[in-house]
Design a protein around this motif. Structure first.
Motif, PDB file in Angstrom:
ATOM      1  N   PHE A  88      -5.813   6.210 -10.083  1.00  0.00           N
ATOM      2  CA  PHE A  88      -5.417   5.715  -8.764  1.00  0.00           C
ATOM      3  C   PHE A  88      -3.900   5.849  -8.580  1.00  0.00           C
ATOM      4  O   PHE A  88      -3.184   6.294  -9.483  1.00  0.00           O
ATOM      5  N   ALA A  89      -3.428   5.385  -7.420  1.00  0.00           N
ATOM      6  CA  ALA A  89      -2.011   5.552  -7.102  1.00  0.00           C
ATOM      7  C   ALA A  89      -1.108   4.752  -8.046  1.00  0.00           C
ATOM      8  O   ALA A  89      -0.026   5.201  -8.410  1.00  0.00           O
ATOM      9  N   PHE A 104     -13.048   5.319   1.035  1.00  0.00           N
ATOM     10  CA  PHE A 104     -13.102   6.754   0.703  1.00  0.00           C
ATOM     11  C   PHE A 104     -14.559   7.240   0.625  1.00  0.00           C
ATOM     12  O   PHE A 104     -14.881   8.347   1.027  1.00  0.00           O
ATOM     13  N   VAL A 153       0.850  -1.207   0.000  1.00  0.00           N
ATOM     14  CA  VAL A 153       0.000   0.000   0.000  1.00  0.00           C
ATOM     15  C   VAL A 153       0.880   1.249   0.000  1.00  0.00           C
ATOM     16  O   VAL A 153       1.696   1.438   0.909  1.00  0.00           O
ATOM     17  N   PRO A 154       0.702   2.130  -1.018  1.00  0.00           N
ATOM     18  CA  PRO A 154       1.541   3.338  -1.035  1.00  0.00           C
ATOM     19  C   PRO A 154       1.029   4.391  -0.063  1.00  0.00           C
ATOM     20  O   PRO A 154      -0.147   4.407   0.305  1.00  0.00           O
ATOM     21  N   MET A 155       1.929   5.275   0.330  1.00  0.00           N
ATOM     22  CA  MET A 155       1.545   6.474   1.083  1.00  0.00           C
ATOM     23  C   MET A 155       1.113   7.516   0.039  1.00  0.00           C
ATOM     24  O   MET A 155       1.830   7.750  -0.934  1.00  0.00           O
ATOM     25  N   THR A 156      -0.058   8.099   0.207  1.00  0.00           N
ATOM     26  CA  THR A 156      -0.547   9.094  -0.758  1.00  0.00           C
ATOM     27  C   THR A 156      -1.197  10.262  -0.018  1.00  0.00           C
ATOM     28  O   THR A 156      -1.356  10.218   1.201  1.00  0.00           O
ATOM     29  N   PHE A 206       0.853   4.271   8.295  1.00  0.00           N
ATOM     30  CA  PHE A 206       0.041   5.436   7.942  1.00  0.00           C
ATOM     31  C   PHE A 206      -0.478   6.234   9.137  1.00  0.00           C
ATOM     32  O   PHE A 206      -1.134   7.249   8.947  1.00  0.00           O
ATOM     33  N   GLN A 215      -4.316  11.030  -0.810  1.00  0.00           N
ATOM     34  CA  GLN A 215      -5.747  10.865  -1.111  1.00  0.00           C
ATOM     35  C   GLN A 215      -6.657  11.120   0.089  1.00  0.00           C
ATOM     36  O   GLN A 215      -7.728  11.710  -0.064  1.00  0.00           O
ATOM     37  N   THR A 216      -6.247  10.648   1.290  1.00  0.00           N
ATOM     38  CA  THR A 216      -7.185  10.789   2.413  1.00  0.00           C
ATOM     39  C   THR A 216      -7.427  12.269   2.738  1.00  0.00           C
ATOM     40  O   THR A 216      -8.546  12.659   3.064  1.00  0.00           O
ATOM     41  N   ILE A 256     -11.609   4.698   6.544  1.00  0.00           N
ATOM     42  CA  ILE A 256     -10.732   4.340   5.412  1.00  0.00           C
ATOM     43  C   ILE A 256      -9.739   3.252   5.829  1.00  0.00           C
ATOM     44  O   ILE A 256      -9.588   2.223   5.161  1.00  0.00           O
ATOM     45  N   LEU A 257      -9.068   3.497   6.947  1.00  0.00           N
ATOM     46  CA  LEU A 257      -8.045   2.532   7.386  1.00  0.00           C
ATOM     47  C   LEU A 257      -8.694   1.216   7.805  1.00  0.00           C
ATOM     48  O   LEU A 257      -8.145   0.132   7.576  1.00  0.00           O
TER      49      LEU A 257
HETATM   50  O1  BTN Z   1      -4.758   2.576  -5.150  1.00  0.00           O
HETATM   51  C1  BTN Z   1      -5.107   3.670  -4.696  1.00  0.00           C
HETATM   52  O2  BTN Z   1      -5.189   4.691  -5.384  1.00  0.00           O
HETATM   53  C2  BTN Z   1      -5.471   3.723  -3.232  1.00  0.00           C
HETATM   54  C3  BTN Z   1      -4.284   3.884  -2.358  1.00  0.00           C
HETATM   55  C4  BTN Z   1      -4.730   3.902  -0.912  1.00  0.00           C
HETATM   56  C5  BTN Z   1      -3.640   4.347   0.032  1.00  0.00           C
HETATM   57  C6  BTN Z   1      -4.093   4.229   1.474  1.00  0.00           C
HETATM   58  S1  BTN Z   1      -5.337   5.445   1.865  1.00  0.00           S
HETATM   59  C7  BTN Z   1      -5.062   5.273   3.564  1.00  0.00           C
HETATM   60  C8  BTN Z   1      -3.585   5.060   3.763  1.00  0.00           C
HETATM   61  N1  BTN Z   1      -2.906   6.315   3.827  1.00  0.00           N
HETATM   62  C9  BTN Z   1      -2.016   6.463   2.865  1.00  0.00           C
HETATM   63  O3  BTN Z   1      -1.280   7.461   2.719  1.00  0.00           O
HETATM   64  N2  BTN Z   1      -2.004   5.379   2.086  1.00  0.00           N
HETATM   65  C10 BTN Z   1      -3.003   4.415   2.502  1.00  0.00           C
END
Ligand code: BTN
Length: 205
Positions: free
Chosen positions: A98-99, A119, A59-62, A179, A64-65, A152-153
């Motif tokens: 998406f990511a 989300f 799971v990437p850090m983004t 996260f 988005q939240t 979300i989490l």
């Molecule tokens: O594939 C995607 O676009 C979704 C990626 C979701 C990333 C999750 S959202 C909650 C948590 N916080 C983050 O920064 N990354 C994960």
């Protein structure tokens, strides 16, 4: 607790930020156009926030939240959750929103699918609470956005643990732990920005 949540009948008329900046009108075609423009803006910001990412295992850090929760707070529950559903639909038809590098159905059933569905719940919950006055105060919006983050989490964790069959221990390690700190920072940022923008553009609302 914001007074409007408890008893004030005006609570249901509390306008989210987007309505203060760009008021609605009765005119049906104007409302449809306004909704479409705000949704397009929201999905574009979500795409951008997905592309600002740090790849991690599973799971990437983004960002988005932060954007999901700000969309919920600024648009309200109806337009906010509709915007996130439109974002998922854009991904489903193949747009690379998406990511990861590709769109299509794969991300919607892959390791990050739980977060993506979360989300929608988060925009709904944050928007619903904001429309009851929680977006006037940094503290209460922090709580509302915190609930959004937990949704979300929580869905992300459940999907990783049981849908992807990683098990609870591994899902916790790869899907929650990395996260927590960043979520608190994003929560604080969103909860500070929205009331500040309200005060800037509509000090008496
Ligand atoms: O594939 C995607 O676009 C979704 C990626 C979701 C990333 C999750 S959202 C909650 C948590 N916080 C983050 O920064 N990354 C994960």
């Amino acid at each position: 607790m914001p007074a409007s949540t408890m008893s004030d009948p005006a609570a249901v008329r509390h306008s989210p930020l987007a309505e203060l900046l760009w008021p609605r009108r009765e005119d049906r075609s104007f409302r449809a156009l306004r909704g479409a423009i705000l949704m397009a803006l929201g999905t574009a910001l979500l795409t951008l926030s997905a592309k600002v990412n740090l790849p991690l295992p599973y799971v990437p850090m983004t960002l988005q939240t932060l954007v999901v929760l700000m969309i919920g707070a600024a648009y309200g529950w109806r337009l906010g959750s509709a915007t996130v559903i439109a974002y998922l639909a854009e991904g489903a038809i193949g747009l690379p929103v998406f990511a990861g590098p590709v769109g299509g159905l794969a991300p919607l059933v892959g390791p990050t699918a739980g977060y993506l569905y979360g989300f929608v719940l988060a925009a709904f919950a944050t928007g619903w609470l904001s429309q009851r006055g929680w977006d006037r105060s940094v503290l209460w919006l922090f709580v509302a956005m915190g609930i959004g983050h937990v949704l979300i989490l929580g869905t992300g964790f459940a999907w990783l643990a049981f849908g992807m069959k990683l098990g609870a221990d591994k899902a916790w390690l790869v899907g929650i732990v990395p996260f927590i700190a960043a979520s608190l920072v994003k929560n604080a940022l969103g909860a500070t920005l929205v009331p500040a923008l309200r005060r800037l553009f509509a000090p008496r609302a």
